[in-house]
Motif scaffolding. Structure first.
Motif, PDB file in Angstrom:
ATOM      1  N   ARG A   1      65.080   9.610  46.599  1.00 22.10           N
ATOM      2  CA  ARG A   1      65.494   9.935  47.918  1.00 22.10           C
ATOM      3  C   ARG A   1      67.009  10.414  47.992  1.00 22.10           C
ATOM      4  O   ARG A   1      66.992  11.329  48.736  1.00 22.10           O
ATOM      5  CB  ARG A   1      65.636   8.505  48.525  1.00 22.10           C
ATOM      6  N   ALA A   2      67.915  10.045  47.159  1.00 20.58           N
ATOM      7  CA  ALA A   2      69.257  10.506  47.247  1.00 20.58           C
ATOM      8  C   ALA A   2      69.365  11.871  46.722  1.00 20.58           C
ATOM      9  O   ALA A   2      69.613  12.703  47.080  1.00 20.58           O
ATOM     10  CB  ALA A   2      70.126   9.618  46.210  1.00 20.58           C
ATOM     11  N   ARG A   3      68.359  12.262  45.701  1.00 23.84           N
ATOM     12  CA  ARG A   3      68.498  13.736  45.188  1.00 23.84           C
ATOM     13  C   ARG A   3      67.906  14.529  46.310  1.00 23.84           C
ATOM     14  O   ARG A   3      68.408  15.674  46.296  1.00 23.84           O
ATOM     15  CB  ARG A   3      67.464  13.817  43.918  1.00 23.84           C
ATOM     16  N   SER A   4      66.744  14.132  46.858  1.00 21.82           N
ATOM     17  CA  SER A   4      66.076  14.967  48.111  1.00 21.82           C
ATOM     18  C   SER A   4      67.458  15.294  49.270  1.00 21.82           C
ATOM     19  O   SER A   4      67.391  16.288  49.623  1.00 21.82           O
ATOM     20  CB  SER A   4      65.111  14.373  48.418  1.00 21.82           C
TER      21      SER A   4
ATOM     22  N   LEU B   1      72.888  20.672  50.741  1.00 22.99           N
ATOM     23  CA  LEU B   1      73.418  21.958  50.285  1.00 22.99           C
ATOM     24  C   LEU B   1      72.731  23.092  50.946  1.00 22.99           C
ATOM     25  O   LEU B   1      72.984  24.136  50.780  1.00 22.99           O
ATOM     26  CB  LEU B   1      73.029  22.128  48.613  1.00 22.99           C
ATOM     27  N   GLY B   2      71.740  22.616  52.017  1.00 24.27           N
ATOM     28  CA  GLY B   2      71.185  23.948  52.778  1.00 24.27           C
ATOM     29  C   GLY B   2      69.831  24.370  52.127  1.00 24.27           C
ATOM     30  O   GLY B   2      69.517  25.308  52.380  1.00 24.27           O
ATOM     31  N   ILE B   3      69.542  23.664  51.069  1.00 25.82           N
ATOM     32  CA  ILE B   3      68.171  24.178  50.248  1.00 25.82           C
ATOM     33  C   ILE B   3      66.891  23.652  50.890  1.00 25.82           C
ATOM     34  O   ILE B   3      66.788  22.393  50.880  1.00 25.82           O
ATOM     35  CB  ILE B   3      68.445  23.620  48.923  1.00 25.82           C
ATOM     36  N   ASP B   4      66.091  24.478  51.238  1.00 25.84           N
ATOM     37  CA  ASP B   4      64.986  24.142  51.863  1.00 25.84           C
ATOM     38  C   ASP B   4      63.622  24.206  50.838  1.00 25.84           C
ATOM     39  O   ASP B   4      63.483  25.090  50.357  1.00 25.84           O
ATOM     40  CB  ASP B   4      64.534  25.015  53.093  1.00 25.84           C
ATOM     41  N   GLN B   5      63.570  22.871  50.307  1.00 24.86           N
ATOM     42  CA  GLN B   5      62.341  22.846  49.059  1.00 24.86           C
ATOM     43  C   GLN B   5      60.983  23.215  49.486  1.00 24.86           C
ATOM     44  O   GLN B   5      60.378  23.835  48.735  1.00 24.86           O
ATOM     45  CB  GLN B   5      62.482  21.557  48.499  1.00 24.86           C
ATOM     46  N   ASN B   6      60.775  22.970  50.903  1.00 25.75           N
ATOM     47  CA  ASN B   6      59.264  23.877  51.353  1.00 25.75           C
ATOM     48  C   ASN B   6      59.476  25.280  51.064  1.00 25.75           C
ATOM     49  O   ASN B   6      58.450  25.806  50.702  1.00 25.75           O
ATOM     50  CB  ASN B   6      58.990  23.271  52.703  1.00 25.75           C
TER      51      ASN B   6
ATOM     52  N   LEU C   1      66.278  28.233  37.204  1.00 26.20           N
ATOM     53  CA  LEU C   1      66.910  27.650  38.526  1.00 26.20           C
ATOM     54  C   LEU C   1      67.438  28.782  39.453  1.00 26.20           C
ATOM     55  O   LEU C   1      67.921  29.737  38.985  1.00 26.20           O
ATOM     56  CB  LEU C   1      67.982  26.692  38.457  1.00 26.20           C
ATOM     57  N   PRO C   2      66.993  28.853  40.866  1.00 31.80           N
ATOM     58  CA  PRO C   2      67.424  30.168  41.549  1.00 31.80           C
ATOM     59  C   PRO C   2      68.845  29.987  41.336  1.00 31.80           C
ATOM     60  O   PRO C   2      69.798  29.340  41.650  1.00 31.80           O
ATOM     61  CB  PRO C   2      67.089  29.534  43.022  1.00 31.80           C
ATOM     62  N   ALA C   3      69.469  31.527  41.471  1.00 31.88           N
ATOM     63  CA  ALA C   3      70.730  31.767  41.266  1.00 31.88           C
ATOM     64  C   ALA C   3      71.715  31.214  42.434  1.00 31.88           C
ATOM     65  O   ALA C   3      72.641  30.983  42.007  1.00 31.88           O
ATOM     66  CB  ALA C   3      71.054  33.246  41.328  1.00 31.88           C
ATOM     67  N   ASN C   4      71.176  31.186  43.636  1.00 31.99           N
ATOM     68  CA  ASN C   4      72.122  30.670  44.731  1.00 31.99           C
ATOM     69  C   ASN C   4      72.320  29.179  44.604  1.00 31.99           C
ATOM     70  O   ASN C   4      73.378  28.570  45.103  1.00 31.99           O
ATOM     71  CB  ASN C   4      71.344  31.120  46.115  1.00 31.99           C
ATOM     72  N   ILE C   5      71.079  28.528  43.868  1.00 30.62           N
ATOM     73  CA  ILE C   5      71.476  27.014  43.909  1.00 30.62           C
ATOM     74  C   ILE C   5      72.466  26.787  42.772  1.00 30.62           C
ATOM     75  O   ILE C   5      73.220  25.947  43.030  1.00 30.62           O
ATOM     76  CB  ILE C   5      70.200  26.318  43.586  1.00 30.62           C
ATOM     77  N   ARG C   6      72.214  27.596  41.686  1.00 38.17           N
ATOM     78  CA  ARG C   6      73.485  27.296  40.574  1.00 38.17           C
ATOM     79  C   ARG C   6      74.698  27.614  40.924  1.00 38.17           C
ATOM     80  O   ARG C   6      75.659  26.991  40.711  1.00 38.17           O
ATOM     81  CB  ARG C   6      72.995  28.493  39.489  1.00 38.17           C
ATOM     82  N   ARG C   7      74.969  28.827  41.829  1.00 32.57           N
ATOM     83  CA  ARG C   7      76.321  28.787  42.453  1.00 32.57           C
ATOM     84  C   ARG C   7      76.854  27.732  43.162  1.00 32.57           C
ATOM     85  O   ARG C   7      77.944  27.576  43.147  1.00 32.57           O
ATOM     86  CB  ARG C   7      76.300  30.074  43.295  1.00 32.57           C
ATOM     87  N   GLN C   8      75.937  27.270  44.062  1.00 31.37           N
ATOM     88  CA  GLN C   8      76.491  26.241  44.988  1.00 31.37           C
ATOM     89  C   GLN C   8      76.801  24.887  44.173  1.00 31.37           C
ATOM     90  O   GLN C   8      77.673  24.062  44.698  1.00 31.37           O
ATOM     91  CB  GLN C   8      75.307  25.800  45.900  1.00 31.37           C
TER      92      GLN C   8
END
Length: 129
Positions: A31-34, A40-45, A120-127
């Motif tokens: 739950r904490a990871r989600s 971070l503004g990441i929409d997993q769906n 891993l998506p680049a935008n996520i790695r940057r964040q």
């Protein structure tokens, strides 16, 4: 970067002795990871639907240090240990006040909808760097 997620221990989380059942710590840290990813503004769906990739736990090493009990107020503290093009390693601690109850090192990777490894998506790695 430190993310904190509050957890209240309910009766359903405990065993017959009123102590948190060991597997429920995994639920708490999931739950904490989600919540951290969402913060971070990441929409997993959208990641799944648009990019065809999802996060999965590849490895988890856990240590149970002290018991949590019914009605405890806990905090799951998540910190990034390392990130590469394909791996994200996090430390997740479960605390009651200043007492460290549970600690896990979690390795997360991305896979395609077919189960193949993905970067891993680049935008996520940057964040999270």
């Amino acid at each position: 970067m430190i993310h904190e997620f509050p957890v209240r221990v309910y009766y359903e989380d405990t065993d017959m002795g009123g102590i948190v059942y060991y597997a429920n710590y995994l639920r708490f840290i999931e739950r904490a990871r989600s919540d951290w990813v969402r913060s971070l503004g990441i929409d997993q769906n959208a990641m799944r639907e648009q990019d065809g990739i999802v996060f999965v736990v590849r490895r988890l090493e856990a240590e149970y240090l002290l018991p949590a009990k019914f009605d405890d107020d806990l905090v799951v503290r998540t910190t990034v240990k390392s990130v590469t093009g394909v791996r994200l390693t996090m430390m997740q601690d479960v605390l009651r006040g200043e007492d460290l109850l549970f600690q896990a090192e979690v390795l997360v990777v991305c896979v395609t909808d077919g189960g193949l490894p993905a970067r891993l998506p680049a935008n996520i790695r940057r964040q999270i760097h």
